[in-house]
Design an enzyme around this catalytic site. Structure first.
Site, PDB file in Angstrom:
ATOM      1  CE  LYS A  80       1.886  10.059  -7.433  1.00 23.18           C
ATOM      2  NZ  LYS A  80       2.436   9.048  -6.972  1.00 23.18           N
ATOM      3  CB  SER A 155      -0.686   6.558  -7.169  1.00 23.23           C
ATOM      4  OG  SER A 155       0.401   6.945  -6.537  1.00 23.23           O
ATOM      5  CB  SER A 179       2.372   6.044  -5.096  1.00 24.32           C
ATOM      6  OG  SER A 179       1.271   5.670  -4.204  1.00 24.32           O
TER       7      SER A 179
END
Lengths: 518, 508
Positions: A80, A155, A179
């Site tokens: 990420k 997210s 997330s």
């Protein structure tokens, strides 16, 4: 070789170890897949094709010399973009950090590299991890591999989409209010938010320091456990890192899958995290899972968590407050975007750079947080929120007296469509109702797929939560349930996802420009 | 912003004190001399011997506020802070917390300072300070808390190095993250005419304490110790405190005294004319001895403090606190009383030493073997003279070890006082130890009588009139011969011995 990308990390590791396949082959297969489906999915912000192949070749040589750094050596991984990588841009999907390459690796990344995993690239996310859909990424949203017109969650939608679109077997995510777990739920993948302090935050670009936690994203519970074992454990560079020995999560997963029984496990159903406002198909799949667990010997009990209803309100004060301070460093003075119209003061350059560099959700939360911390409002907002946080922790403590693990649907609904909630921040925030309590209390949580909602054919996730430091319970229970469900389905849920992509004319290394015809 | 050129109207000090009561308060920042910074592993420019002249060479990601970097508490800095708290008579909090003080300014990489807010590590203490007349005064301490220093800005292109008119600014983060303890006094009442002196004595005492603890270089001229002086006045008989000003960075003992005096006189003139004092920071100008307006400051300054979520509370064990308490040196006042008795100095002699700021040096010189009277003679004499001429602290010129070695050479008769002064010059010039300077410059006393006698006989032979006068009993005439001999020996002879020998040879 097309099967190769469908192997789990555990399977791939086994075949790499047996010499059935090389890391270069595995890496190239995933890079080809990335080139094939990225035009549709857009899970990645950066693909490091050449570096990945170089590293893979190095791992192959080490393995040939009998020096593979770990059983997972040679397995590709996606990271990420919130995590610092010393060889790839680390932007947290923000314009303000466009092109920024940190001088260090985040600890979880460094540990993956040390174990010989091969980073493929950086995955998309909502800007600074603020959002539940990736629609707030400054570089365009990621699309849900199950339905390209829908959000992949956020997210960490990029990491979840990457593993569910078979672009990477495993990935890293970060979870501040869901997330990791919410994207896992809506993409039919597995995601774990470890106990706060279980995985180092060093090098994770901070959103809300007291809530952020890095964790694994995968297609199976075992794979999550394998990654968790690599990235977890004490790190002297993070003052909030827990100093303790952890049991192997992979081992817990293997045991859970092998036992196939939940006899003696008390599963607490959180009354407040179900019911009104939850989608019909989500509720029915959840109910079926409870029945499965009961059939496997689990004792299902209902537990009350009366203060969970205040959790969202508290979260949306604590998070913006900490974020407003954490994001103050983006001021154009030392790194990142600098908007300088000339003949202007430092303050003007700072203000203009932040105005241009931050997206709408970041601005909204920075303003909220600044307000919540202001003199005269601190007690009413930040102070009260911290009290709610204590009450949520007490609710968990009481619930864990009656149950070994707690369960709920991971999300109130399946993946929603793009644009559905982007203009209604409150509706977007409410999507996190199920996942936020775990962050407020620091307890670990996992989401794993439990089927498709009949009305839309989209994945539904089950959330499991355990007491602080008892992450192994998630893996044990999760792997048992996963095995039971797959036995029933006859195949992993993701095998039912629609086919993606088109044949690529020339074998690529993932560096071709987007050629999508969408 | 008002410039330094604004002429303030001042009231006569005595008149000001007649009409108003001054209330003082001090915030002293002490840079700790730990090897590394408060929250990072970067080397600490405030450590002994550190050379941080190259900008941004003493930095780690934390100090630059890079994304993903996390602070870690320097355990040594915590121990230093506890020791300081104990030396200030404070209670040590079993649990204290760091907080973020948020404000945008480019000298802070993170745009917040990690400090302590409502939970300082040390609180409620007092410090006994000695005034010039030998009486003592007790300054109440509210708290001492840990924090990090900020970087330094250099404004380029303006006329005065100030930000106004500057073309651009340069930032040096070397100082960012240097461990600080901020010591905050409670309001000091009843100082009256002695307010300026109490201010100076208080800061001097803090300096002595941190030096005796060995936790800071404590050099005010280098910013290791920085004082902000708060002054307010209230009309006689008024209960309510007046509005205060905060004069920043008063960075010498003398300036503390002058700044307090100046603010009393300035505020008194404004109040007497019916004006109001603006709550503001003021800048101290060493050259003109005046203060000028800085930025307005109110209690409502909103720093949006909240507990630092990247750090755990600081929870020193009881055992650690007691260990540090047991290791505390004497208080400066007690230490001085003991030294004065040990050394056999009169009150006046001792006060001169203290006021000259060379007590610590003198003590170390004695510890290295010098007689207290000799040590006093050198430190208050030649060394202080050179220091004053150069406008530096005497302690910066020469080490106590070298002074003790110099004294030993005189005591052994290897050097005369005059030669010793030349040796001192060499030592100060960096030519090495006294022994090394003696060797390099060839400055040893000629103690060989035959060499002296030869020189004396030559001198007497060339001055027959003088010889006759000595023979006639006019002993004082020997001075001319002695001078000639000393000149011939290039000063490297013991004048007393030369005199003895001159008289002896003249009579023979």
């Amino acid at each position: 070789m097309t099967d190769l990308i469908r192997w789990t990390a555990a399977e791939l590791a086994e075949r790499l170890g047996a010499g059935d396949v090389s890391s270069v082959e595995a890496t190239r297969a995933h890079l080809d897949r990335i080139a094939e489906v990225e035009p549709d999915v857009h899970a990645f912000l950066h693909v490091a094709g050449e570096a990945a192949l170089t590293r893979a070749a190095e791992i192959d040589r080490l393995r040939a010399a009998g020096e593979a750094p770990s059983p997972l050596a040679g397995v590709p991984v996606a990271i990420k973009d919130v995590l610092c990588t010393s060889d790839m841009p680390s932007t947290a999907a923000s314009r303000i950090l466009e092109g920024w390459i940190p001088p260090y690796d985040a600890t979880p990344v460094a540990r993956l590299r040390a174990a010989g995993l091969v980073p493929l690239g950086k995955t998309n996310m909502d800007e600074f991890a603020m959002g539940s859909s990736t629609e707030y990424s400054a570089y365009g949203p990621t699309h849900n591999p199950w339905d390209l017109s829908r959000i992949p969650g956020g997210s960490g939608g990029g990491s979840a989409a990457a593993v569910s679109a078979f672009e990477a077997p495993v990935a890293l995510g970060s979870d501040t209010g869901g997330s990791i777990r919410q994207p896992a739920a809506v993409t039919g993948s597995v995601g774990v938010k470890p106990t706060y302090g279980g995985v180092s935050r060093y090098g994770a670009i901070a959103l809300a320091s007291s809530l952020d936690q890095v964790g694994p994203v995968s297609r199976t519970v075992l794979d999550a456990g394998l990654i968790h074992d690599v990235i977890g454990g004490y790190d002297p560079n993070d003052a909030t890192s827990l100093q303790q020995a952890w049991p192997s999560m992979a081992e817990a997963a293997r045991r859970g899958a092998a036992e196939g029984s939940l006899a003696g496990v008390r599963v607490g159903v959180v009354k407040e995290l179900n019911g009104d406002g939850f989608q019909e198909g989500v509720r029915s799949r959840f109910a079926e899972s409870l029945e499965r667990m009961a059939a496997a010997g689990a004792e299902i009990v209902e537990v009350a968590a009366p203060h969970f209803e205040y959790a969202i309100s508290a979260y949306y004060l604590i998070l913006p407050a900490e974020a407003s301070s954490n994001l103050a460093k983006y001021d154009a003075v030392r790194f990142g975007l600098r908007v300088d119209p000339g003949r202007s003061t430092t303050e003007q350059v700072m203000a203009l750079s932040r105005e241009r560099g931050f997206g709408p959700e970041v601005k909204r939360r920075v303003i909220l947080g600044t307000y919540a911390l202001s003199a005269g409002y601190y007690d009413a907002y930040y102070g009260s929120a911290q009290q709610v946080r204590t009450l949520v922790q007490r609710d968990f403590a009481a619930a864990f007296e009656q149950a070994d693990v707690l369960v709920s649907p991971s999300t109130p609904t399946t993946a929603f469509r793009f644009g559905e909630k982007v203009d209604d921040p409150l509706a977007m925030y409410l999507n996190d109702v199920t996942t936020i309590p775990a962050n407020l209390a620091g307890v670990p949580g996992m989401s794993l797929p439990i089927g498709l909602a009949p009305e839309d054919g989209l994945p539904v996730g089950l959330q499991i939560m355990a007491p602080v430091r008892e992450d192994a319970r998630l893996y044990r229970v999760g792997a048992t349930l996963e095995a039971l469900l797959e036995a029933e389905w006859g195949a992993p849920l993701l095998s039912r996802a629609p086919e993606l992509g088109r044949p690529v004319p020339v074998p690529g290394f993932g560096t071709e420009p987007d050629g999508g015809t969408r | 912003m008002a410039g330094a050129s604004t002429k303030d109207v001042l009231m006569d000090f005595d008149e000001a004190l007649e009409r108003f009561e001054p209330v003082l308060g001090f915030e002293v920042h002490v840079e700790l001399s730990t090897a590394t910074k408060m929250f990072s592993a970067a080397p600490n420019p405030a450590a002994p011997g550190a050379d941080s002249t190259v900008p941004n060479s003493f930095v780690a990601p934390v100090d630059m506020g890079l994304p993903g970097a996390l602070p870690l508490v320097n355990a040594e800095a915590v121990r230093y802070s506890i020791s300081l708290g104990l030396a200030l008579g404070c209670s040590i909090a079993p649990s204290s917390r760091f907080a973020r003080k948020n404000y945008f300014y480019p000298d802070l990489g993170k745009n917040y300072q990690i400090s302590q807010y409502d939970e300082p590590i040390a609180f409620e203490g007092s410090v006994e300070v000695e005034l010039e007349d030998g009486t003592t005064w007790v300054v109440p301490i509210e708290r001492a808390h840990m924090e990090e220093d900020a970087g330094k800005l250099t404004h380029v292109g303006g006329a005065t190095g100030r930000i106004q008119g500057a073309d651009h600014s340069l930032v040096d983060y070397n100082r960012a993250g240097v461990p600080l303890v901020e010591i905050v006094t409670k309001p000091i009442f009843g100082a009256e005419h002695r307010a300026p002196e109490i201010g100076k004595a208080y800061v001097a005492t803090i300096r002595d304490i941190v030096r005796s603890l060995g936790i800071s270089e404590a050099r005010m001229e280098r910013g290791n110790l920085r004082c902000d002086a708060n002054v307010s006045l209230r009309p006689r008989g008024q209960e309510r405190l007046g509005t205060r000003t905060e004069t920043k960075n008063v960075n010498s003992l003398r300036s503390v005294e002058r700044a307090v005096r100046y603010e009393i006189q300035r505020q008194a003139a404004i109040l007497a004319a019916g004006g109001t004092i603006i709550q503001e920071t003021r800048h101290w100008h060493e050259d003109t001895g005046t203060t000028s307006a800085g930025r307005p400051k109110s209690d409502a300054d909103d720093y949006r403090y909240f507990p630092e979520p990247d750090l755990l509370p600081v929870e020193p064990s009881f055992a650690l606190i007691e260990e540090l308490r047991a290791a505390l040196p004497e208080s400066p006042v007690a230490f001085r009383k003991r030294l004065q008795a040990d050394y056999g100095f009169t009150d006046a002699e001792f006060r001169d030493i203290v006021n000259a700021g060379v007590l610590a040096e003198l003590e170390e010189t004695v510890a290295k073997g010098a007689a207290p009277a000799q040590a006093r003679k050198w430190w208050l004499g030649e060394i202080l003279r050179i220091a004053n001429a150069r406008g530096v602290d005497a302690g910066t010129l020469v080490s106590p070890l070298h002074v003790s070695e110099l004294i030993a050479l005189v005591e052994n008769g290897d050097l005369t006082d005059r030669l010793a002064r030349q040796v001192l010059e060499g030592v100060i010039a960096g030519e090495g130890s006294p022994e090394a300077v003696v060797a390099a410059r060839g400055l040893k006393v000629v103690s060989d009588d035959s060499a002296l006698i030869a020189a004396i006989d030559t001198a007497l032979a060339s001055q027959p009139d003088v010889l006759q006068k000595i023979k006639d009993g006019k002993v004082q005439a020997a001075g001319a011969v002695i001078g000639a001999v000393m000149k011939a020996m290039r000063g490297q002879a013991d004048a007393a011995r030369v005199r003895e020998l001159v008289l002896e040879r003249a009579q023979s």
